[in-house]
Design a protein around this motif. Structure first.
Motif, PDB file in Angstrom:
ATOM      1  N   THR A  34      13.746  16.674   3.794  1.00  0.00           N
ATOM      2  CA  THR A  34      12.549  15.620   3.070  1.00  0.00           C
ATOM      3  C   THR A  34      11.552  16.299   2.604  1.00  0.00           C
ATOM      4  OG1 THR A  34      12.064  15.076   5.369  1.00  0.00           O
ATOM      5  CG2 THR A  34      13.605  13.684   4.799  1.00  0.00           C
ATOM      6  N   PHE A  35      11.723  16.653   1.094  1.00  0.00           N
ATOM      7  CA  PHE A  35      10.319  17.018   0.408  1.00  0.00           C
ATOM      8  C   PHE A  35       9.421  16.221   0.087  1.00  0.00           C
ATOM      9  CE2 PHE A  35      13.023  20.799   0.979  1.00  0.00           C
ATOM     10  CZ  PHE A  35      12.414  22.001   0.465  1.00  0.00           C
ATOM     11  N   CYS A  36       9.899  15.035  -0.094  1.00  0.00           N
ATOM     12  CA  CYS A  36       8.760  14.183  -0.944  1.00  0.00           C
ATOM     13  C   CYS A  36       8.910  12.962  -0.555  1.00  0.00           C
ATOM     14  CB  CYS A  36       8.977  14.189  -2.548  1.00  0.00           C
ATOM     15  SG  CYS A  36      10.332  14.238  -3.277  1.00  0.00           S
ATOM     16  N   VAL A  37       8.050  11.893  -1.007  1.00  0.00           N
ATOM     17  CA  VAL A  37       7.912  10.347  -0.729  1.00  0.00           C
ATOM     18  C   VAL A  37       7.129   9.728  -1.574  1.00  0.00           C
ATOM     19  CG1 VAL A  37       6.132  10.823   1.006  1.00  0.00           C
ATOM     20  CG2 VAL A  37       7.620   8.634   1.086  1.00  0.00           C
ATOM     21  N   ALA A  38       7.620   8.716  -2.093  1.00  0.00           N
ATOM     22  CA  ALA A  38       6.447   7.797  -3.102  1.00  0.00           C
ATOM     23  C   ALA A  38       6.666   6.552  -2.769  1.00  0.00           C
ATOM     24  CB  ALA A  38       7.102   8.014  -4.436  1.00  0.00           C
ATOM     25  N   VAL A  39       5.733   5.749  -2.847  1.00  0.00           N
ATOM     26  CA  VAL A  39       5.834   4.363  -2.297  1.00  0.00           C
ATOM     27  C   VAL A  39       5.405   3.241  -3.529  1.00  0.00           C
ATOM     28  CG1 VAL A  39       4.401   2.447  -0.755  1.00  0.00           C
ATOM     29  CG2 VAL A  39       4.384   5.088  -0.173  1.00  0.00           C
ATOM     30  N   ASP A  40       6.071   2.352  -3.325  1.00  0.00           N
ATOM     31  CA  ASP A  40       6.190   1.179  -4.411  1.00  0.00           C
ATOM     32  C   ASP A  40       5.439   0.244  -3.869  1.00  0.00           C
ATOM     33  OD1 ASP A  40       6.457  -0.814  -6.247  1.00  0.00           O
ATOM     34  OD2 ASP A  40       8.616  -0.497  -6.512  1.00  0.00           O
ATOM     35  N   GLY A  75       8.918  16.798  -6.145  1.00  0.00           N
ATOM     36  CA  GLY A  75       7.820  15.675  -6.224  1.00  0.00           C
ATOM     37  C   GLY A  75       8.639  14.375  -6.536  1.00  0.00           C
ATOM     38  N   ILE A  76       7.967  13.220  -6.151  1.00  0.00           N
ATOM     39  CA  ILE A  76       8.510  12.018  -6.746  1.00  0.00           C
ATOM     40  C   ILE A  76       7.289  11.054  -6.780  1.00  0.00           C
ATOM     41  CG2 ILE A  76       8.879  11.081  -4.179  1.00  0.00           C
ATOM     42  CD1 ILE A  76      11.478   9.773  -5.010  1.00  0.00           C
ATOM     43  N   PHE A  77       7.373  10.034  -7.701  1.00  0.00           N
ATOM     44  CA  PHE A  77       6.505   9.139  -7.812  1.00  0.00           C
ATOM     45  C   PHE A  77       6.786   7.730  -8.624  1.00  0.00           C
ATOM     46  CE2 PHE A  77       3.083   7.368 -10.620  1.00  0.00           C
ATOM     47  CZ  PHE A  77       1.957   7.409  -9.946  1.00  0.00           C
ATOM     48  N   VAL A  78       6.322   6.658  -8.102  1.00  0.00           N
ATOM     49  CA  VAL A  78       6.643   5.542  -8.559  1.00  0.00           C
ATOM     50  C   VAL A  78       5.636   5.094  -9.444  1.00  0.00           C
ATOM     51  CG1 VAL A  78       7.172   2.916  -8.137  1.00  0.00           C
ATOM     52  CG2 VAL A  78       8.197   5.039  -6.464  1.00  0.00           C
ATOM     53  N   TRP A  79       6.139   4.434 -10.646  1.00  0.00           N
ATOM     54  CA  TRP A  79       5.368   3.955 -11.703  1.00  0.00           C
ATOM     55  C   TRP A  79       5.465   2.402 -11.988  1.00  0.00           C
ATOM     56  CZ3 TRP A  79       6.440   3.928 -17.470  1.00  0.00           C
ATOM     57  CH2 TRP A  79       5.313   3.599 -18.433  1.00  0.00           C
ATOM     58  N   ASN A  80       4.589   1.643 -11.902  1.00  0.00           N
ATOM     59  CA  ASN A  80       4.930   0.127 -12.124  1.00  0.00           C
ATOM     60  C   ASN A  80       4.153  -0.257 -13.142  1.00  0.00           C
ATOM     61  OD1 ASN A  80       6.262  -0.864  -9.905  1.00  0.00           O
ATOM     62  ND2 ASN A  80       4.604  -0.309  -8.403  1.00  0.00           N
ATOM     63  N   THR A  81       4.835  -0.965 -14.268  1.00  0.00           N
ATOM     64  CA  THR A  81       4.008  -1.402 -15.417  1.00  0.00           C
ATOM     65  C   THR A  81       4.496  -3.115 -15.087  1.00  0.00           C
ATOM     66  OG1 THR A  81       6.063  -1.580 -16.607  1.00  0.00           O
ATOM     67  CG2 THR A  81       4.906   0.463 -16.527  1.00  0.00           C
ATOM     68  N   GLU A  82       3.904  -3.922 -16.314  1.00  0.00           N
ATOM     69  CA  GLU A  82       4.136  -5.307 -16.437  1.00  0.00           C
ATOM     70  C   GLU A  82       5.495  -5.576 -16.555  1.00  0.00           C
ATOM     71  OE1 GLU A  82       1.407  -6.943 -19.379  1.00  0.00           O
ATOM     72  OE2 GLU A  82      -0.160  -6.523 -18.297  1.00  0.00           O
ATOM     73  N   THR A  83       6.217  -4.502 -17.164  1.00  0.00           N
ATOM     74  CA  THR A  83       7.901  -5.152 -17.704  1.00  0.00           C
ATOM     75  C   THR A  83       8.695  -4.203 -16.455  1.00  0.00           C
ATOM     76  OG1 THR A  83       7.674  -2.959 -18.884  1.00  0.00           O
ATOM     77  CG2 THR A  83       7.224  -5.074 -19.959  1.00  0.00           C
ATOM     78  N   GLY A  84       8.311  -3.607 -15.576  1.00  0.00           N
ATOM     79  CA  GLY A  84       9.166  -3.068 -14.392  1.00  0.00           C
ATOM     80  C   GLY A  84       8.558  -1.935 -13.903  1.00  0.00           C
ATOM     81  N   ASP A 129       4.335  21.324  16.341  1.00  0.00           N
ATOM     82  CA  ASP A 129       5.113  22.716  15.778  1.00  0.00           C
ATOM     83  C   ASP A 129       6.024  22.572  14.897  1.00  0.00           C
ATOM     84  OD1 ASP A 129       2.712  23.787  17.052  1.00  0.00           O
ATOM     85  OD2 ASP A 129       3.859  24.722  18.601  1.00  0.00           O
ATOM     86  N   GLU A 130       6.151  23.348  13.962  1.00  0.00           N
ATOM     87  CA  GLU A 130       7.352  23.123  12.873  1.00  0.00           C
ATOM     88  C   GLU A 130       7.636  21.903  12.267  1.00  0.00           C
ATOM     89  OE1 GLU A 130       8.606  26.109  12.071  1.00  0.00           O
ATOM     90  OE2 GLU A 130       7.013  26.910  13.438  1.00  0.00           O
ATOM     91  N   THR A 131       6.795  21.009  12.374  1.00  0.00           N
ATOM     92  CA  THR A 131       6.810  19.706  11.460  1.00  0.00           C
ATOM     93  C   THR A 131       7.005  19.928   9.808  1.00  0.00           C
ATOM     94  OG1 THR A 131       5.868  18.393  13.214  1.00  0.00           O
ATOM     95  CG2 THR A 131       5.924  17.434  10.947  1.00  0.00           C
ATOM     96  N   LYS A 132       5.916  20.876   9.476  1.00  0.00           N
ATOM     97  CA  LYS A 132       5.890  21.154   8.086  1.00  0.00           C
ATOM     98  C   LYS A 132       5.695  20.150   7.075  1.00  0.00           C
ATOM     99  CE  LYS A 132       8.175  25.724   8.867  1.00  0.00           C
ATOM    100  NZ  LYS A 132       6.981  26.358   8.973  1.00  0.00           N
ATOM    101  N   PRO A 133       4.571  19.377   7.185  1.00  0.00           N
ATOM    102  CA  PRO A 133       4.411  18.279   6.304  1.00  0.00           C
ATOM    103  C   PRO A 133       4.239  18.889   4.958  1.00  0.00           C
ATOM    104  CG  PRO A 133       2.159  18.966   7.191  1.00  0.00           C
ATOM    105  CD  PRO A 133       3.214  19.776   7.886  1.00  0.00           C
ATOM    106  N   HIS A 134       4.825  18.110   3.618  1.00  0.00           N
ATOM    107  CA  HIS A 134       5.002  18.946   2.561  1.00  0.00           C
ATOM    108  C   HIS A 134       4.278  17.921   1.424  1.00  0.00           C
ATOM    109  CE1 HIS A 134       7.304  19.949  -1.404  1.00  0.00           C
ATOM    110  NE2 HIS A 134       6.892  21.348  -0.962  1.00  0.00           N
ATOM    111  N   LEU A 135       4.591  17.030   1.269  1.00  0.00           N
ATOM    112  CA  LEU A 135       3.777  15.807   0.481  1.00  0.00           C
ATOM    113  C   LEU A 135       3.710  14.666   1.006  1.00  0.00           C
ATOM    114  CD1 LEU A 135       5.673  16.926  -3.008  1.00  0.00           C
ATOM    115  CD2 LEU A 135       3.315  17.366  -2.379  1.00  0.00           C
TER     116      LEU A 135
END
Length: 327
Positions: A51-57, A97-106, A294-300
């Motif tokens: 699990t390399f990345c996480v993004a919240v909507d 990397g991952i990112f959520v983009w919200n707009t008025e249309t979706g 130990d060895e958890t290795k938080p990435h993003l």
């Protein structure tokens, strides 16, 4: 004492291999700022790769997780309560990397892909269900060109409400740069070359924008955070005093923009830094930290800007953990 509590927690979880956290505060008597939500996700076995990345909507109550591995879905979609809703895999090779983009249309999901195959070296926009909408870069070809646009292992992307895009490029490739693109994906400004001087980078790994018009970059290899003006790209300052043990892997603000959450992978720690108000950047101050196993290795990491919850993608533990604010 903290180690004993951690061992007890693991025992109570029935021998689970899920790696949990201990807390450390440099200030005597300071209260914890976050609490681990041990019920998220509902089924840890849903994570089947690294699990390399996480993004919240935050608007729709969804959490997107990017993972790597052979014959595994590359994107998992969870509810904020921790239930796996669906997954998708199309045209995603090695998400970084991952990112959520919200707009008025979706809403849409942006992914940086550092793969070396036919989908790699790109920044891609998807619908929430995984339909490919846009590809930035030249798929399968690493490069530094702006016309046509090329990347080499782009590490992370941040998209503003206006549609302007910030990309840190890259994760160990030929480029060490921060690029701002217009909403039609043309260059607005570009800064950075390989090096340790002002405005130079060694593995720019994460990027975010604050409420005061400043762009924050985790300059991982130089063990510092650098800050730029979002309009002009002008260098505003840097923080290095908090990162002597390990460089910053992530930069994300808490929901109130009072703190900056920084993952330090090699020492398995989340550092919580005081964010400066408008004006001088000043010096970095760690006000709290979460010491992971130990060895958890938080990435993003990413933050739910409604609830304030912090989600941590851990490549060592192969899981995402959720921390909820205590106040």
């Amino acid at each position: 004492m903290a180690g004993t509590l951690l061992a007890l927690l693991l025992a109570l979880l029935g021998g689970s291999q899920v790696l949990k956290a201990e807390y450390f505060s440099p200030w005597k008597g300071e209260q914890q700022m976050f609490k681990l939500d041990i019920g998220w996700p509902k089924t840890p076995e849903d994570f089947t790769g690294q699990t390399f990345c996480v993004a919240v909507d935050s608007l729709h109550g969804l959490v997107y997780v990017g993972q790597r591995g052979d014959n595994v879905p590359k994107v998992l979609v969870f509810s904020k309560e921790g239930y796996l809703l669906h997954s998708w895999n199309d045209t995603v090779e090695m998400p970084h990397g991952i990112f959520v983009w919200n707009t008025e249309t979706g809403s849409s999901v942006w992914i940086t892909d550092v793969g070396t195959g036919k989908y790699g070296h790109t920044v891609k926009q998807y619908s929430p269900l995984g339909k490919l909408l846009q590809v930035l870069g030249t798929p399968g070809n690493a490069g530094s060109s702006l016309i046509p646009l090329q990347f080499d292992q782009p590490a992370e992307v941040f998209v503003e409400e206006t549609g302007e895009v910030y990309v840190v490029d890259g994760d160990g490739g030929m480029n060490n740069r921060l690029l701002k693109l217009s909403d039609d994906y043309k260059e607005i400004w570009l800064t950075g070359t390989n090096g340790s001087g002002i405005g130079q980078f060694r593995i720019p790994h994460s990027v975010t924008v604050d409420a005061f018009g400043r762009v924050w970059v985790a300059d991982r290899g130089n063990k510092r955070i650098q800050v730029f003006d979002k309009v002009t790209g002008e260098w505003l300052g840097s923080w290095s005093g908090c990162f002597s043990e390990d460089g910053p892997y992530s930069v994300r603000f808490t929901a109130d923009y009072k703190y900056l959450i920084v993952a330090q992978l090699n020492i398995n720690r989340l550092a919580i830094l005081a964010a400066p108000p408008v004006g001088s950047i000043g010096d970095c101050v760690i006000v709290h930290s979460v010491q992971l196993a130990d060895e958890t290795k938080p990435h993003l990491v990413d933050v739910d800007m409604k609830s304030g919850a912090v989600y941590v993608a851990e490549i060592g533990a192969q899981q995402v953990q959720k921390y909820v604010p205590l106040s």
